[in-house]
Scaffold this motif. Structure first.
Motif, short mmCIF file in Angstrom:
data_model
loop_
_atom_site.label_atom_id
_atom_site.label_comp_id
_atom_site.label_asym_id
_atom_site.label_seq_id
_atom_site.Cartn_x
_atom_site.Cartn_y
_atom_site.Cartn_z
N SER A 5 25.93 67.52 46.13
CA SER A 5 25.49 66.22 45.63
C SER A 5 25.17 66.27 44.14
O SER A 5 25.47 65.34 43.40
N LEU A 6 24.57 67.36 43.70
CA LEU A 6 24.28 67.51 42.27
C LEU A 6 25.58 67.57 41.46
O LEU A 6 25.67 66.96 40.39
N VAL A 7 26.56 68.28 41.98
CA VAL A 7 27.87 68.37 41.30
C VAL A 7 28.51 66.98 41.24
O VAL A 7 29.02 66.56 40.19
N LYS A 8 28.47 66.25 42.34
CA LYS A 8 29.03 64.88 42.36
C LYS A 8 28.33 64.01 41.32
O LYS A 8 28.97 63.24 40.61
N TRP A 9 27.02 64.12 41.25
CA TRP A 9 26.26 63.32 40.29
C TRP A 9 26.66 63.68 38.86
O TRP A 9 26.89 62.79 38.04
N LEU A 10 26.74 64.96 38.55
CA LEU A 10 27.14 65.37 37.20
C LEU A 10 28.51 64.81 36.83
O LEU A 10 28.75 64.44 35.68
N ASN A 11 29.39 64.74 37.80
CA ASN A 11 30.74 64.24 37.55
C ASN A 11 30.81 62.73 37.33
O ASN A 11 31.87 62.20 37.02
N THR A 12 29.67 62.04 37.46
CA THR A 12 29.64 60.60 37.12
C THR A 12 29.56 60.42 35.60
O THR A 12 29.72 59.31 35.11
N PHE A 13 29.33 61.49 34.88
CA PHE A 13 29.26 61.44 33.41
C PHE A 13 30.64 61.72 32.84
O PHE A 13 31.49 62.32 33.49
N ASP A 14 30.83 61.30 31.60
CA ASP A 14 32.10 61.53 30.91
C ASP A 14 32.09 62.97 30.39
O ASP A 14 31.60 63.24 29.30
N ASP A 116 17.26 53.94 30.13
CA ASP A 116 18.45 53.40 30.79
C ASP A 116 18.51 53.75 32.28
O ASP A 116 19.59 53.81 32.86
N LYS A 117 17.36 53.97 32.87
CA LYS A 117 17.34 54.43 34.27
C LYS A 117 18.09 53.54 35.26
O LYS A 117 18.69 54.07 36.18
N PRO A 118 18.14 52.21 35.08
CA PRO A 118 18.89 51.43 36.07
C PRO A 118 20.35 51.85 36.20
O PRO A 118 20.88 51.93 37.31
N GLN A 119 20.99 52.18 35.08
CA GLN A 119 22.40 52.59 35.16
C GLN A 119 22.55 53.93 35.89
O GLN A 119 23.48 54.11 36.66
N TYR A 120 21.61 54.85 35.68
CA TYR A 120 21.70 56.16 36.33
C TYR A 120 21.33 56.08 37.80
O TYR A 120 21.94 56.76 38.64
N ILE A 121 20.38 55.25 38.12
CA ILE A 121 20.01 55.05 39.52
C ILE A 121 21.18 54.39 40.26
O ILE A 121 21.50 54.77 41.39
N GLN A 122 21.86 53.44 39.61
CA GLN A 122 23.02 52.79 40.22
C GLN A 122 24.12 53.81 40.51
O GLN A 122 24.75 53.78 41.58
N ARG A 123 24.35 54.74 39.59
CA ARG A 123 25.35 55.78 39.82
C ARG A 123 25.02 56.60 41.06
O ARG A 123 25.88 56.95 41.85
N ILE A 124 23.74 56.93 41.20
CA ILE A 124 23.29 57.71 42.35
C ILE A 124 23.50 56.91 43.64
O ILE A 124 23.99 57.45 44.64
N MET A 125 23.17 55.64 43.58
CA MET A 125 23.28 54.80 44.78
C MET A 125 24.72 54.63 45.24
O MET A 125 24.98 54.40 46.42
N THR A 126 25.67 54.75 44.31
CA THR A 126 27.07 54.53 44.69
C THR A 126 27.81 55.83 45.00
O THR A 126 29.00 55.81 45.32
N LEU A 127 27.12 56.97 44.93
CA LEU A 127 27.76 58.24 45.26
C LEU A 127 28.11 58.28 46.74
O LEU A 127 27.34 57.83 47.59
N ASP A 128 29.26 58.84 47.03
CA ASP A 128 29.69 59.05 48.41
C ASP A 128 28.95 60.26 48.95
O ASP A 128 29.06 61.36 48.40
N THR A 129 28.18 60.07 49.99
CA THR A 129 27.38 61.18 50.54
C THR A 129 28.14 61.95 51.61
O THR A 129 27.62 62.92 52.13
N GLY A 130 29.34 61.55 51.90
CA GLY A 130 30.11 62.20 52.95
C GLY A 130 30.87 63.39 52.49
O GLY A 130 30.92 63.89 51.46
#
Length: 130
Positions: A5-14, A116-130
């Motif tokens: 999950s941490l790797v997925k989150w990091l990959n939401t960045f450019d 800018d926490k709303p944008q980062y929280i939104q990224r987390i909320m849209t991560l695929d947990t599967g």
């Protein structure tokens, strides 16, 4: 699961190249780039040495510098304590997944508390947990 999950989150960045595992973060450069995206005014460009992937001492120095900046951000911007001593820079530089995960969790804490926490929280909320 947490590591994935941490790797997925990091990959939401450019990122210059996608992160495939926590091991690829052992030189601190990607993590520092993520912190620069979150709070560019607090994380100095060029603060870490590049091209250190084969040198354990230089990687450890990068991680120490990164932890110092991270701790400073928590203290001066978020007005919170951050005990960087709980993370072993040598273990991070040696690609210890548990230590790298602790470091990334500290970065995640910055993201969900920054201006800018709303944008980062939104990224987390849209991560695929599967």
């Amino acid at each position: 699961m947490v590591h994935e999950s941490l790797v997925k989150w990091l990959n939401t960045f450019d990122l210059p190249t996608p992160v495939d595992s926590l091991s690829s973060l052992s030189d601190g450069l990607v993590i520092h780039g993520v912190l620069r995206a979150i709070a560019p005014e607090s994380f100095e460009e060029g603060a870490l040495k590049e091209g250190v992937s084969e040198n354990a001492i230089l990687k450890t120095n990068n991680i120490k510098r990164l932890l110092k900046e991270l701790s400073s951000y928590y203290t001066s911007v978020l007005l919170q304590d951050y005990d960087a001593d709980l993370i072993d820079p040598s273990a991070v530089a040696s690609a210890d997944h548990e230590e790298i995960a602790k470091l990334v969790e500290g970065v995640l804490g910055c993201a969900v508390q920054c201006d800018d926490k709303p944008q980062y929280i939104q990224r987390i909320m849209t991560l695929d947990t599967g």
